[in-house]
Motif scaffolding. Structure first.
Motif, PDB file in Angstrom:
ATOM      1  N   GLN A  91     -15.497   4.837 -60.469  1.00 47.40           N
ATOM      2  CA  GLN A  91     -16.013   5.271 -61.768  1.00 47.40           C
ATOM      3  C   GLN A  91     -15.162   6.398 -62.323  1.00 47.40           C
ATOM      4  O   GLN A  91     -14.521   7.140 -61.575  1.00 47.40           O
ATOM      5  N   GLN A  92     -15.173   6.541 -63.641  1.00 44.78           N
ATOM      6  CA  GLN A  92     -14.277   7.481 -64.300  1.00 44.78           C
ATOM      7  C   GLN A  92     -14.467   8.919 -63.808  1.00 44.78           C
ATOM      8  O   GLN A  92     -13.494   9.640 -63.610  1.00 44.78           O
ATOM      9  N   GLY A  93     -15.698   9.349 -63.593  1.00 44.38           N
ATOM     10  CA  GLY A  93     -15.932  10.705 -63.097  1.00 44.38           C
ATOM     11  C   GLY A  93     -15.286  10.925 -61.738  1.00 44.38           C
ATOM     12  O   GLY A  93     -14.702  11.988 -61.474  1.00 44.38           O
ATOM     13  N   GLU A  94     -15.363   9.926 -60.876  1.00 43.75           N
ATOM     14  CA  GLU A  94     -14.746  10.012 -59.550  1.00 43.75           C
ATOM     15  C   GLU A  94     -13.223  10.082 -59.672  1.00 43.75           C
ATOM     16  O   GLU A  94     -12.573  10.892 -59.005  1.00 43.75           O
ATOM     17  N   ILE A  95     -12.685   9.249 -60.524  1.00 45.58           N
ATOM     18  CA  ILE A  95     -11.237   9.200 -60.711  1.00 45.58           C
ATOM     19  C   ILE A  95     -10.724  10.499 -61.325  1.00 45.58           C
ATOM     20  O   ILE A  95      -9.663  11.006 -60.929  1.00 45.58           O
ATOM     21  N   ASP A  96     -11.475  11.079 -62.245  1.00 49.88           N
ATOM     22  CA  ASP A  96     -11.076  12.358 -62.852  1.00 49.88           C
ATOM     23  C   ASP A  96     -10.992  13.464 -61.799  1.00 49.88           C
ATOM     24  O   ASP A  96     -10.040  14.250 -61.780  1.00 49.88           O
ATOM     25  N   ILE A  97     -11.993  13.526 -60.929  1.00 48.17           N
ATOM     26  CA  ILE A  97     -11.988  14.529 -59.850  1.00 48.17           C
ATOM     27  C   ILE A  97     -10.797  14.293 -58.927  1.00 48.17           C
ATOM     28  O   ILE A  97     -10.090  15.219 -58.533  1.00 48.17           O
ATOM     29  N   PHE A  98     -10.568  13.037 -58.603  1.00 48.08           N
ATOM     30  CA  PHE A  98      -9.467  12.666 -57.726  1.00 48.08           C
ATOM     31  C   PHE A  98      -8.120  13.071 -58.318  1.00 48.08           C
ATOM     32  O   PHE A  98      -7.301  13.711 -57.660  1.00 48.08           O
ATOM     33  N   TYR A  99      -7.886  12.731 -59.583  1.00 45.82           N
ATOM     34  CA  TYR A  99      -6.606  13.060 -60.208  1.00 45.82           C
ATOM     35  C   TYR A  99      -6.413  14.568 -60.349  1.00 45.82           C
ATOM     36  O   TYR A  99      -5.282  15.066 -60.274  1.00 45.82           O
ATOM     37  N   ASP A 100      -7.481  15.312 -60.540  1.00 45.96           N
ATOM     38  CA  ASP A 100      -7.379  16.770 -60.567  1.00 45.96           C
ATOM     39  C   ASP A 100      -6.873  17.272 -59.219  1.00 45.96           C
ATOM     40  O   ASP A 100      -5.992  18.136 -59.149  1.00 45.96           O
ATOM     41  N   LEU A 132     -10.607  18.864 -48.535  1.00 45.48           N
ATOM     42  CA  LEU A 132     -10.689  17.409 -48.680  1.00 45.48           C
ATOM     43  C   LEU A 132     -12.132  16.927 -48.580  1.00 45.48           C
ATOM     44  O   LEU A 132     -12.581  16.090 -49.377  1.00 45.48           O
ATOM     45  N   LEU A 133     -12.850  17.447 -47.608  1.00 46.15           N
ATOM     46  CA  LEU A 133     -14.254  17.051 -47.437  1.00 46.15           C
ATOM     47  C   LEU A 133     -15.097  17.483 -48.634  1.00 46.15           C
ATOM     48  O   LEU A 133     -15.991  16.755 -49.070  1.00 46.15           O
ATOM     49  N   ASP A 173     -17.745  16.000 -53.870  1.00 52.83           N
ATOM     50  CA  ASP A 173     -17.712  16.043 -55.335  1.00 52.83           C
ATOM     51  C   ASP A 173     -17.590  14.647 -55.923  1.00 52.83           C
ATOM     52  O   ASP A 173     -18.252  14.313 -56.911  1.00 52.83           O
ATOM     53  N   ILE A 174     -16.742  13.829 -55.325  1.00 54.16           N
ATOM     54  CA  ILE A 174     -16.571  12.449 -55.800  1.00 54.16           C
ATOM     55  C   ILE A 174     -17.873  11.680 -55.663  1.00 54.16           C
ATOM     56  O   ILE A 174     -18.316  11.012 -56.603  1.00 54.16           O
ATOM     57  N   ALA A 175     -18.505  11.776 -54.508  1.00 53.25           N
ATOM     58  CA  ALA A 175     -19.754  11.045 -54.281  1.00 53.25           C
ATOM     59  C   ALA A 175     -20.863  11.504 -55.222  1.00 53.25           C
ATOM     60  O   ALA A 175     -21.664  10.698 -55.691  1.00 53.25           O
ATOM     61  N   ALA A 176     -20.893  12.799 -55.521  1.00 52.17           N
ATOM     62  CA  ALA A 176     -21.964  13.342 -56.366  1.00 52.17           C
ATOM     63  C   ALA A 176     -21.707  13.137 -57.851  1.00 52.17           C
ATOM     64  O   ALA A 176     -22.627  13.259 -58.660  1.00 52.17           O
ATOM     65  N   SER A 177     -20.474  12.799 -58.201  1.00 54.08           N
ATOM     66  CA  SER A 177     -20.114  12.771 -59.621  1.00 54.08           C
ATOM     67  C   SER A 177     -20.699  11.598 -60.389  1.00 54.08           C
ATOM     68  O   SER A 177     -20.942  11.711 -61.587  1.00 54.08           O
ATOM     69  N   SER A 178     -20.917  10.488 -59.724  1.00 60.71           N
ATOM     70  CA  SER A 178     -21.326   9.272 -60.430  1.00 60.71           C
ATOM     71  C   SER A 178     -22.254   8.447 -59.553  1.00 60.71           C
ATOM     72  O   SER A 178     -22.090   8.406 -58.333  1.00 60.71           O
ATOM     73  N   VAL A 179     -23.181   7.801 -60.180  1.00 60.69           N
ATOM     74  CA  VAL A 179     -24.045   6.856 -59.476  1.00 60.69           C
ATOM     75  C   VAL A 179     -23.846   5.484 -60.113  1.00 60.69           C
ATOM     76  O   VAL A 179     -23.421   5.370 -61.263  1.00 60.69           O
ATOM     77  N   THR A 180     -24.147   4.461 -59.346  1.00 58.34           N
ATOM     78  CA  THR A 180     -23.919   3.109 -59.864  1.00 58.34           C
ATOM     79  C   THR A 180     -25.085   2.587 -60.683  1.00 58.34           C
ATOM     80  O   THR A 180     -24.930   1.635 -61.438  1.00 58.34           O
ATOM     81  N   ARG A 181     -26.261   3.204 -60.528  1.00 60.57           N
ATOM     82  CA  ARG A 181     -27.385   2.771 -61.359  1.00 60.57           C
ATOM     83  C   ARG A 181     -28.374   3.916 -61.557  1.00 60.57           C
ATOM     84  O   ARG A 181     -28.529   4.792 -60.707  1.00 60.57           O
ATOM     85  N   TYR A 182     -28.995   3.886 -62.703  1.00 60.52           N
ATOM     86  CA  TYR A 182     -30.015   4.866 -63.072  1.00 60.52           C
ATOM     87  C   TYR A 182     -31.318   4.125 -63.271  1.00 60.52           C
ATOM     88  O   TYR A 182     -31.318   2.977 -63.691  1.00 60.52           O
TER      89      TYR A 182
END
Length: 167
Positions: free
Chosen positions: A44-53, A120-121, A126-135
């Protein structure tokens, strides 16, 4: 020191079948983060944004350690692009994660290595908390079960590396 050099050589040999050579070996530190991005099956975009940062900061740090611009952000992005487009096999990610934990950017400095692993951990969380797959998500579902499992596998890999060094 001889054992450290041998270990590095062994790791470099194990990376070759994956096509990871040259400066790209420094980018295997990204593997746990890529695993977290894919843990719920959907990058998800939020995860990818954190990753690229993180990737940008990592490349800058590598260059600072080298004392010159040895690494380019473009090369790091090229290394990770295929892994973000298509989910790598779990076996490949597990192997690369193990090698990343063994290699470590700070192999000769335990304090710095521990700090880097903690960062890293933290980024994994942060990646796991940034986005959920369903609401809506339930009280204990901000991280889904697969993300929790993935995080603990990553944590175990780093803990097992430390235990092997002590034992």
């Amino acid at each position: 020191m001889g054992k450290q050099v041998k270990l590095r050589e062994e790791i470099l040999e194990e990376l070759k079948p994956f096509g990871i050579t040259g400066k790209d070996v420094y980018f295997i530190d990204y593997i746990p983060l890529i695993e977290m991005i894919w843990a719920d099956g959907l990058p998800q975009q939020g995860e990818i944004d954190i990753f690229y940062d993180f990737v940008e900061k990592h490349v800058n740090h590598l260059n600072k350690m080298a004392g010159y611009e040895a690494f380019k952000l473009e090369d790091a992005r090229k290394f990770i692009a295929p892994m973000l487009k298509q989910r790598p096999s779990p076996e490949m990610l597990k192997t690369l994660r193990r090698l990343a934990a063994q290699a470590g950017m700070y192999q000769d400095d335990d304090r710095k290595r521990d700090q880097f692993e903690r960062s890293l951990l933290t980024i994994c969380l942060d990646i796991a908390a940034s986005s959920v797959t369903r609401y809506p998500f339930g009280l204990h579902e901000r991280f889904n079960t697969d993300e929790k499992r993935c995080f603990f596998e990553i944590l175990d890999t780093f803990e097992n590396r430390k235990a092997a060094e002590i034992g």
